[in-house]
Design a protein around this motif. Structure first.
Motif, PDB file in Angstrom:
ATOM      1  N   VAL A   1       0.883  -1.177   0.000  1.00 50.89           N
ATOM      2  CA  VAL A   1       0.000   0.000   0.000  1.00 50.89           C
ATOM      3  C   VAL A   1       0.915   1.220   0.000  1.00 50.89           C
ATOM      4  CG1 VAL A   1      -1.814   1.272   1.183  1.00 50.89           C
ATOM      5  CG2 VAL A   1      -1.719  -1.240   1.378  1.00 50.89           C
ATOM      6  N   PHE A   2       0.983   1.902  -1.124  1.00 51.64           N
ATOM      7  CA  PHE A   2       1.915   3.009  -1.279  1.00 51.64           C
ATOM      8  C   PHE A   2       1.297   4.294  -0.745  1.00 51.64           C
ATOM      9  CE2 PHE A   2       4.394   6.264  -3.380  1.00 51.64           C
ATOM     10  CZ  PHE A   2       5.672   5.739  -3.296  1.00 51.64           C
ATOM     11  N   LYS A   3       1.994   4.929   0.186  1.00 52.80           N
ATOM     12  CA  LYS A   3       1.538   6.210   0.730  1.00 52.80           C
ATOM     13  C   LYS A   3       2.013   7.308  -0.215  1.00 52.80           C
ATOM     14  CE  LYS A   3      -0.225   4.612   4.559  1.00 52.80           C
ATOM     15  NZ  LYS A   3      -1.656   4.673   4.808  1.00 52.80           N
ATOM     16  N   ASP A   4       1.096   7.796  -1.021  1.00 48.97           N
ATOM     17  CA  ASP A   4       1.429   8.801  -2.034  1.00 48.97           C
ATOM     18  C   ASP A   4       1.329  10.197  -1.421  1.00 48.97           C
ATOM     19  OD1 ASP A   4       1.775  10.290  -4.313  1.00 48.97           O
ATOM     20  OD2 ASP A   4      -0.239   9.874  -5.102  1.00 48.97           O
ATOM     21  N   LEU A   5       2.468  10.867  -1.352  1.00 45.75           N
ATOM     22  CA  LEU A   5       2.475  12.219  -0.757  1.00 45.75           C
ATOM     23  C   LEU A   5       2.393  13.336  -1.786  1.00 45.75           C
ATOM     24  CD1 LEU A   5       3.513  10.573   1.804  1.00 45.75           C
ATOM     25  CD2 LEU A   5       4.345  12.794   2.533  1.00 45.75           C
TER      26      LEU A   5
ATOM     27  N   ALA B   1       9.360   2.886   6.172  1.00 45.22           N
ATOM     28  CA  ALA B   1       8.744   1.569   5.951  1.00 45.22           C
ATOM     29  C   ALA B   1       9.566   0.555   6.752  1.00 45.22           C
ATOM     30  CB  ALA B   1       8.680   1.276   4.460  1.00 45.22           C
ATOM     31  N   THR B   2      10.481  -0.169   6.101  1.00 42.55           N
ATOM     32  CA  THR B   2      11.284  -1.157   6.839  1.00 42.55           C
ATOM     33  C   THR B   2      12.453  -0.522   7.589  1.00 42.55           C
ATOM     34  OG1 THR B   2      12.813  -1.521   5.015  1.00 42.55           O
ATOM     35  CG2 THR B   2      10.814  -2.879   5.053  1.00 42.55           C
TER      36      THR B   2
ATOM     37  N   ILE C   1       7.805  12.143   7.656  1.00 45.81           N
ATOM     38  CA  ILE C   1       6.424  12.632   7.696  1.00 45.81           C
ATOM     39  C   ILE C   1       5.528  11.496   8.211  1.00 45.81           C
ATOM     40  CG2 ILE C   1       4.500  13.610   6.366  1.00 45.81           C
ATOM     41  CD1 ILE C   1       6.997  15.365   6.290  1.00 45.81           C
ATOM     42  N   ILE C   2       5.662  10.316   7.592  1.00 45.00           N
ATOM     43  CA  ILE C   2       4.808   9.180   7.973  1.00 45.00           C
ATOM     44  C   ILE C   2       5.657   7.972   8.352  1.00 45.00           C
ATOM     45  CG2 ILE C   2       2.967   7.610   7.233  1.00 45.00           C
ATOM     46  CD1 ILE C   2       2.425   9.472   4.946  1.00 45.00           C
ATOM     47  N   GLU C   3       5.306   7.366   9.462  1.00 43.33           N
ATOM     48  CA  GLU C   3       5.928   6.102   9.873  1.00 43.33           C
ATOM     49  C   GLU C   3       4.877   5.003   9.748  1.00 43.33           C
ATOM     50  OE1 GLU C   3       7.786   6.397  13.707  1.00 43.33           O
ATOM     51  OE2 GLU C   3       7.740   4.209  14.019  1.00 43.33           O
ATOM     52  N   LEU C   4       5.211   3.967   8.978  1.00 39.50           N
ATOM     53  CA  LEU C   4       4.290   2.830   8.843  1.00 39.50           C
ATOM     54  C   LEU C   4       4.559   1.896  10.026  1.00 39.50           C
ATOM     55  CD1 LEU C   4       4.672   2.210   4.984  1.00 39.50           C
ATOM     56  CD2 LEU C   4       3.070   3.698   6.175  1.00 39.50           C
ATOM     57  N   GLY C   5       3.849   2.153  11.123  1.00 39.37           N
ATOM     58  CA  GLY C   5       4.141   1.499  12.397  1.00 39.37           C
ATOM     59  C   GLY C   5       4.100  -0.011  12.330  1.00 39.37           C
ATOM     60  N   GLN C   6       3.191  -0.532  11.502  1.00 40.87           N
ATOM     61  CA  GLN C   6       3.004  -1.994  11.442  1.00 40.87           C
ATOM     62  C   GLN C   6       4.224  -2.713  10.866  1.00 40.87           C
ATOM     63  OE1 GLN C   6       1.666   0.203   9.436  1.00 40.87           O
ATOM     64  NE2 GLN C   6       1.343  -0.600   7.365  1.00 40.87           N
TER      65      GLN C   6
ATOM     66  N   GLU D   1      17.750   9.588  17.280  1.00 39.35           N
ATOM     67  CA  GLU D   1      16.582  10.316  17.816  1.00 39.35           C
ATOM     68  C   GLU D   1      15.584  10.480  16.693  1.00 39.35           C
ATOM     69  OE1 GLU D   1      16.713  13.890  20.185  1.00 39.35           O
ATOM     70  OE2 GLU D   1      18.633  13.238  20.991  1.00 39.35           O
ATOM     71  N   VAL D   2      14.546   9.632  16.705  1.00 42.61           N
ATOM     72  CA  VAL D   2      13.623   9.550  15.576  1.00 42.61           C
ATOM     73  C   VAL D   2      12.306  10.258  15.903  1.00 42.61           C
ATOM     74  CG1 VAL D   2      12.416   7.982  14.019  1.00 42.61           C
ATOM     75  CG2 VAL D   2      14.591   7.276  15.047  1.00 42.61           C
ATOM     76  N   THR D   3      11.857  11.128  14.986  1.00 40.83           N
ATOM     77  CA  THR D   3      10.552  11.773  15.142  1.00 40.83           C
ATOM     78  C   THR D   3       9.770  11.637  13.844  1.00 40.83           C
ATOM     79  OG1 THR D   3      11.595  13.407  16.577  1.00 40.83           O
ATOM     80  CG2 THR D   3       9.384  13.910  15.786  1.00 40.83           C
ATOM     81  N   SER D   4       8.521  11.152  13.966  1.00 40.80           N
ATOM     82  CA  SER D   4       7.632  11.057  12.804  1.00 40.80           C
ATOM     83  C   SER D   4       6.414  11.924  13.087  1.00 40.80           C
ATOM     84  CB  SER D   4       7.170   9.613  12.591  1.00 40.80           C
ATOM     85  OG  SER D   4       8.280   8.747  12.533  1.00 40.80           O
ATOM     86  N   LEU D   5       5.995  12.723  12.095  1.00 38.65           N
ATOM     87  CA  LEU D   5       4.822  13.571  12.323  1.00 38.65           C
ATOM     88  C   LEU D   5       3.564  12.731  12.460  1.00 38.65           C
ATOM     89  CD1 LEU D   5       5.059  16.719  10.003  1.00 38.65           C
ATOM     90  CD2 LEU D   5       5.608  16.500  12.422  1.00 38.65           C
ATOM     91  N   ILE D   6       3.481  11.656  11.662  1.00 43.38           N
ATOM     92  CA  ILE D   6       2.287  10.804  11.664  1.00 43.38           C
ATOM     93  C   ILE D   6       2.734   9.352  11.760  1.00 43.38           C
ATOM     94  CG2 ILE D   6       0.355   9.975  10.234  1.00 43.38           C
ATOM     95  CD1 ILE D   6       0.423  12.787   8.893  1.00 43.38           C
ATOM     96  N   VAL D   7       2.121   8.592  12.674  1.00 42.43           N
ATOM     97  CA  VAL D   7       2.392   7.145  12.746  1.00 42.43           C
ATOM     98  C   VAL D   7       1.091   6.440  12.388  1.00 42.43           C
ATOM     99  CG1 VAL D   7       3.122   5.222  14.190  1.00 42.43           C
ATOM    100  CG2 VAL D   7       4.111   7.486  14.564  1.00 42.43           C
ATOM    101  N   THR D   8       1.141   5.574  11.346  1.00 44.46           N
ATOM    102  CA  THR D   8      -0.066   4.832  10.956  1.00 44.46           C
ATOM    103  C   THR D   8       0.121   3.366  11.312  1.00 44.46           C
ATOM    104  OG1 THR D   8       0.752   4.268   8.762  1.00 44.46           O
ATOM    105  CG2 THR D   8      -0.436   6.339   8.961  1.00 44.46           C
ATOM    106  N   ASN D   9      -0.986   2.677  11.499  1.00 49.76           N
ATOM    107  CA  ASN D   9      -0.915   1.234  11.742  1.00 49.76           C
ATOM    108  C   ASN D   9      -1.905   0.500  10.862  1.00 49.76           C
ATOM    109  OD1 ASN D   9       1.093   0.574  13.850  1.00 49.76           O
ATOM    110  ND2 ASN D   9       0.002   2.202  14.915  1.00 49.76           N
ATOM    111  N   ASP D  10      -2.236   1.094   9.720  1.00 51.89           N
ATOM    112  CA  ASP D  10      -3.237   0.434   8.853  1.00 51.89           C
ATOM    113  C   ASP D  10      -2.595  -0.222   7.662  1.00 51.89           C
ATOM    114  OD1 ASP D  10      -4.323   3.742   7.783  1.00 51.89           O
ATOM    115  OD2 ASP D  10      -2.519   2.608   7.285  1.00 51.89           O
TER     116      ASP D  10
END
Ligand code: AMP
Length: 174
Positions: free
Chosen positions: A20-24, A123-124, A148-153, A165-174
């Motif tokens: 599932v490609f997160k298109d920005l 991603a990985t 911007i986005i971390e694919l948490g899963q 020191e990692v910071t992601s604006l958005i963490v998704t788990n879908d």
């Protein structure tokens, strides 16, 4: 952040079945989203004395440049092989969908630098781990890592060096 999330386009089975490609690009083209993210990223790093922002080709170039501009820092590209003209350092790594190599100019970072490495999506973690290794080999004072986005899963954070020191604006788990 709900506004930003609503602008991210999920593209199924790109570039391979099952991804599932997160298109920005749908975020980049939206003036309000561009402004909000640029501002939020800058707020994260304003007091940290950042001197260089490394953007990972190619989607990391967009907000990497905006962040560098906002912080009054320099911008450094981490690129696909064969694109940088001068002497380079390189690292090869596994991706969610294949193998890849990234390169940076050997003189891009100095020991006086405080660095943020930015990419659009975690991603990985293979890409960022390789970029981190390259930046670290140039011995800066400090390295921050940003998405911007971390694919948490996918658990990519675990593949980054523990000291990062990692910071992601958005963490998704879908
Ligand atoms: P990785 O090395 O697996 O963390 O992959 C991160 C790099 O590949 C980033 O540069 C992303 O732009 C891209 N990428 C990997 N997976 C995706 C995805 N599902 N959606 C969008 N971009 C991705």
């Amino acid at each position: 952040m709900e506004y930003i999330k609503s602008k991210i386009r999920d593209v199924y089975d790109f570039p391979k079945k099952g991804i599932v490609f997160k298109d920005l690009t749908t975020v980049f083209k939206d003036p309000r989203a561009l402004h909000i993210i640029g501002w939020d990223l800058a707020q994260l790093y304003r007091e940290k004395g950042v001197t260089k922002v490394v953007g990972i080709e190619s989607r990391g170039f967009v907000f990497g440049s905006i962040l560098a501009f906002e912080l009054g820092a320099g911008f450094v590209p981490a690129r696909k092989p064969g694109k940088l003209p001068a002497d380079t350092v390189s690292a090869t790594f596994d991706k969610e969908y294949g193998k890849d190599t990234i390169e940076m100019h050997r003189d891009a970072i100095t020991e006086d630098d405080v660095v943020v490495i930015h990419d659009d999506v975690l991603a990985t973690g293979g890409t960022m781990a390789a970029a981190y290794e390259l930046v670290k080999s140039m011995n800066p004072k400090k390295i921050y890592v940003n998405f911007i986005i971390e694919l948490g899963q996918l658990g990519g954070r675990a593949n980054l060096p523990s000291e990062a020191e990692v910071t992601s604006l958005i963490v998704t788990n879908d």
